[in-house]
Write a protein that holds these residues in place. Structure first.
Motif, short mmCIF file in Angstrom:
data_model
loop_
_atom_site.label_atom_id
_atom_site.label_comp_id
_atom_site.label_asym_id
_atom_site.label_seq_id
_atom_site.Cartn_x
_atom_site.Cartn_y
_atom_site.Cartn_z
N UNK A 85 23.97 5.95 26.19
CA UNK A 85 22.14 7.05 26.50
C UNK A 85 21.37 5.55 27.36
N UNK A 86 20.87 4.35 26.85
CA UNK A 86 20.60 3.59 28.13
C UNK A 86 20.96 3.27 28.78
N UNK A 87 22.08 2.90 29.34
CA UNK A 87 23.17 2.68 30.66
C UNK A 87 22.78 3.43 31.52
N UNK A 88 23.36 4.49 31.11
CA UNK A 88 23.48 6.11 31.45
C UNK A 88 21.76 6.91 32.41
N UNK A 89 21.00 6.98 31.14
CA UNK A 89 19.68 6.74 31.64
C UNK A 89 19.10 6.02 32.56
N UNK A 90 18.99 5.25 32.29
CA UNK A 90 18.53 3.13 33.45
C UNK A 90 19.29 4.31 34.70
N UNK A 91 21.15 4.23 34.71
CA UNK A 91 21.08 5.23 35.87
C UNK A 91 20.35 6.19 37.43
N UNK A 92 20.12 6.52 36.05
CA UNK A 92 19.83 8.36 36.50
C UNK A 92 18.13 7.98 37.04
N UNK A 93 17.37 7.52 36.34
CA UNK A 93 16.20 6.88 36.98
C UNK A 93 16.07 5.91 38.13
N UNK A 94 17.22 5.22 37.82
CA UNK A 94 16.86 3.79 39.13
C UNK A 94 17.16 5.00 40.78
N UNK A 95 18.25 5.75 40.53
CA UNK A 95 18.79 6.76 41.51
C UNK A 95 17.86 7.13 41.94
N UNK A 96 16.83 7.44 41.22
CA UNK A 96 16.14 8.90 41.44
C UNK A 96 14.96 8.75 41.76
N UNK A 97 14.36 6.83 41.47
CA UNK A 97 13.55 6.82 41.57
C UNK A 97 13.50 6.11 43.14
N UNK A 98 14.92 5.90 43.70
CA UNK A 98 15.10 5.11 45.04
C UNK A 98 15.16 6.46 46.27
N UNK A 99 15.56 7.49 45.09
CA UNK A 99 15.86 8.43 45.98
C UNK A 99 14.04 9.44 46.69
N UNK A 100 13.16 8.94 45.70
CA UNK A 100 12.07 8.84 46.05
C UNK A 100 11.26 7.94 47.00
N UNK A 120 12.68 14.88 41.21
CA UNK A 120 12.42 14.02 40.15
C UNK A 120 12.61 15.11 38.73
N UNK A 121 12.64 16.72 39.51
CA UNK A 121 12.81 18.05 38.73
C UNK A 121 14.33 17.82 38.57
N UNK A 122 15.32 17.35 39.96
CA UNK A 122 16.40 17.32 40.20
C UNK A 122 16.83 16.36 38.67
N UNK A 123 16.40 14.50 39.28
CA UNK A 123 16.96 14.15 38.07
C UNK A 123 16.82 14.11 37.00
N UNK A 124 16.06 15.07 36.25
CA UNK A 124 15.27 15.05 34.88
C UNK A 124 17.19 16.16 34.62
N UNK A 125 17.39 16.72 35.35
CA UNK A 125 18.71 17.69 34.67
C UNK A 125 19.88 16.19 34.72
N UNK A 175 29.32 4.96 45.44
CA UNK A 175 29.06 6.17 44.12
C UNK A 175 27.50 6.09 43.95
N UNK A 176 26.77 4.82 44.23
CA UNK A 176 25.08 4.92 44.04
C UNK A 176 24.91 5.94 45.10
N UNK A 177 25.11 4.97 45.95
CA UNK A 177 24.86 5.79 47.55
C UNK A 177 24.90 7.59 47.96
N UNK A 178 26.11 8.06 47.38
CA UNK A 178 26.53 9.28 46.93
C UNK A 178 25.33 9.66 46.42
N UNK A 179 24.96 9.35 44.93
CA UNK A 179 24.01 9.84 44.12
C UNK A 179 22.47 9.26 44.48
N UNK A 180 22.15 8.75 45.58
CA UNK A 180 20.62 8.43 45.70
C UNK A 180 20.88 9.90 47.27
N UNK A 181 21.11 10.32 48.09
CA UNK A 181 21.49 10.79 49.04
C UNK A 181 21.53 12.43 47.92
#
Length: 398
Positions: free
Chosen positions: A305-320, A115-120, A79-85
């Motif tokens: 809010x905290x747990x989901x926001x942290x996850x999205x930011x983490x996958x966005x950071x790894x994708x970048x 980052x734009x995509x991650x913000x969605x 799940x994390x790998x797919x979200x990063x890709x």
């Protein structure tokens, strides 16, 4: 079922060659359909008991603790790998859309588009459940079929490029071997539905007279028919047109007609927006459940809010940080998808159903396990080498 991995299939074909490439696609289609059928059948292993999560199936087969240790780490990696890709895919397609409709505009870094995509997803990730993403999921399904069709139709319309070559991409024997391994992971990544199939089946009502496996299998057959219509034409025609010069994302190779290619890239963006949420929702459920039950957090809106926001930011950071689409496909396809998709359902089937040793069913499952384990070992090796080679000349966050 139809994921962004379809865009990398022509590239995988260029690393495998005609014969092995078509064979890998066909064998994967048959094997993953078989293992998906197994999971649907094991959703209700006994009357009145439904296993609504992959880890619950593992616990039923191996015991409470062992089942968690076997399934949960692998499912989390998937799940994390797919979200990063998908972060990389969404950002890349947004950039391609921008560059196609405005070729004279000032170039913008791909990092910004990711980052734009991650913000969605900072907004969409706070939807409460699977049912909340139904409309997004339907749109994603239509988009995936549309951009797959555009990819192979536009390729066929373009015709075979001048001086096309179908020889292996690498110039050395060692390079060819590692690319072959990585390509197997690319193919494995494309077949990605197993990790959420039980969660989806859990939304279907089930009674002794009308068990959930009947309508679920109808959906599976439709999904795999669409998979066939999307994957095989894109892979075969894309490789036929571009040969070993095809990019790791077929839409990047296509330049004209500009409006159609721009539309296809936007379809990809819409699709991976929905797909990201489909793979993230079960993970949100798992993490929040663990925080509440094991760490005694209160199930509040703030926690969500905290747990989901942290996850999205983490996958966005790894994708970048690691925007290597082709390498990531091969790595996660082999390391994470091969276990949960190709052979873990077979092991659980042998454990629960206990078919007679040396029977046809036993042989089929053992063959699937052997192929899946080989894929899990070999694909990440080739993909990791590819990522290292790409990283040598890559300027991070550019």
């Amino acid at each position: 079922m139809v994921g962004a991995g379809v865009l990398g299939l022509p590239y995988a074909m260029s690393e495998l060659g005609w014969g092995p490439g078509v064979a890998a696609l066909a064998i994967s289609w048959v094997m993953t359909l078989y293992t998906l059928w197994q999971m649907v059948e094991m959703h209700e292993p006994e009357p009145g008991k439904r296993l609504d999560r992959y880890h619950e199936l593992g616990q039923y087969a191996f015991g409470e603790k062992v089942g968690l240790y076997v399934v949960v780490p692998q499912q989390l990696m998937v799940q994390i790998g797919v979200n990063i890709v998908y972060m990389v895919t969404g950002g890349t397609s947004l950039k391609k859309f921008h560059d196609t409709i405005c070729p004279s505009c000032t170039p913008i870094r791909r990092t910004y588009f990711i980052m734009i995509f991650g913000s969605v997803h900072l907004v969409l990730s706070h939807l409460p459940s699977f049912n909340s993403v139904t409309v997004i999921s339907v749109a994603a399904a239509v988009m995936s079929f549309s951009y797959s069709t555009i990819a192979w139709v536009a390729s066929a319309n373009k015709g075979v490029i001048a001086d096309v070559q179908y020889t292996p991409r690498a110039s050395t024997d060692v390079g060819r071997v590692f690319q072959f391994f990585s390509a197997l992971g690319d193919v494995a990544f494309a077949y990605a539905g197993h990790n959420v199939v039980l969660e989806i089946q859990a939304t279907i009502p089930s009674t002794p007279e009308k068990p959930s496996n009947k309508p679920m299998m109808k959906g599976v057959w439709v999904a795999y028919a669409v998979v066939f219509l999307c994957y095989f034409p894109v892979a075969i025609i894309g490789y036929w047109v571009f040969g070993n010069s095809v990019e790791d994302n077929i839409l990047v190779s296509l330049q004209k007609p500009a409006c159609l290619i721009a539309a296809a890239n936007m379809f990809v963006v819409i699709h991976v927006i929905g797909s990201y949420q489909v793979f993230a929702m079960p993970l949100f459920d798992t993490v929040e459940g663990w925080l509440v039950k094991s760490r005694n957090f209160k199930p509040t809106l703030l926690l969500r809010i905290c747990s989901r926001t942290i996850y999205v930011v983490l996958t966005c950071f790894l994708g970048c940080t690691f925007p290597f689409f082709g390498g990531l496909l091969g790595f996660f396809g082999g390391f994470a998808f091969a276990p949960t998709t190709y052979f873990l359902p077979c092991i659980i089937w042998l454990k629960i159903k206990k078919p007679k040793v040396l029977s046809l069913t036993w042989f089929i499952n053992v063959i699937c396990i052997v192929i899946g384990v080989a894929l899990m070992v070999l694909a990440p090796i080739g993909a990791l080498r590819q990522i290292i080679l790409q990283a040598k000349d890559y300027k991070f966050y550019s």
